[in-house]
Design an enzyme around this catalytic site. Sequence first.
Site, mmCIF file in Angstrom:
data_model
loop_
_atom_site.group_PDB
_atom_site.id
_atom_site.type_symbol
_atom_site.label_atom_id
_atom_site.label_comp_id
_atom_site.label_asym_id
_atom_site.label_seq_id
_atom_site.Cartn_x
_atom_site.Cartn_y
_atom_site.Cartn_z
ATOM 1 N N GLU A 73 0.360 -4.441 0.020
ATOM 2 C CA GLU A 73 0.796 -5.331 -1.064
ATOM 3 C C GLU A 73 -0.138 -6.530 -1.225
ATOM 4 O OE1 GLU A 73 5.061 -5.640 -2.002
ATOM 5 O OE2 GLU A 73 5.276 -4.978 0.083
ATOM 6 N N GLU A 122 7.914 1.140 3.885
ATOM 7 C CA GLU A 122 9.227 0.489 3.955
ATOM 8 C C GLU A 122 10.234 1.146 3.013
ATOM 9 O OE1 GLU A 122 6.673 -2.437 1.454
ATOM 10 O OE2 GLU A 122 6.369 -0.878 2.933
#
Length: 96
Positions: free
Chosen positions: A35, A55
């Site tokens: 990210e 995740e």
Amino acid sequence: AKLPDVNAMLTALVENGPKPTVAAIKGSALGGGCEVAMATNARVATAKSVLGLPELQLGVIPGFGGTQRLPRLVGIQKAMEMMLTSKPLKAVEAKN
């Protein structure tokens, strides 16, 4: 006292800082690492590098805006596959 939003501060610094940012990726960039790399102005990766959002397997939504940036960077079809299967992508496959 309210704690500062570290995610927002890091994203603002990386995305909108006074100088361009580049992520150099060697190996795995998974979860938060992926990210942060997506938030930079440019990304350079080795052919064997792997990117992904693991995740999602746990039902956790990426916190640094990964679900918004990913489709812009790899295209909707690849992004949907990555998000729905939580399957990492090799850097050469991610190149758009």
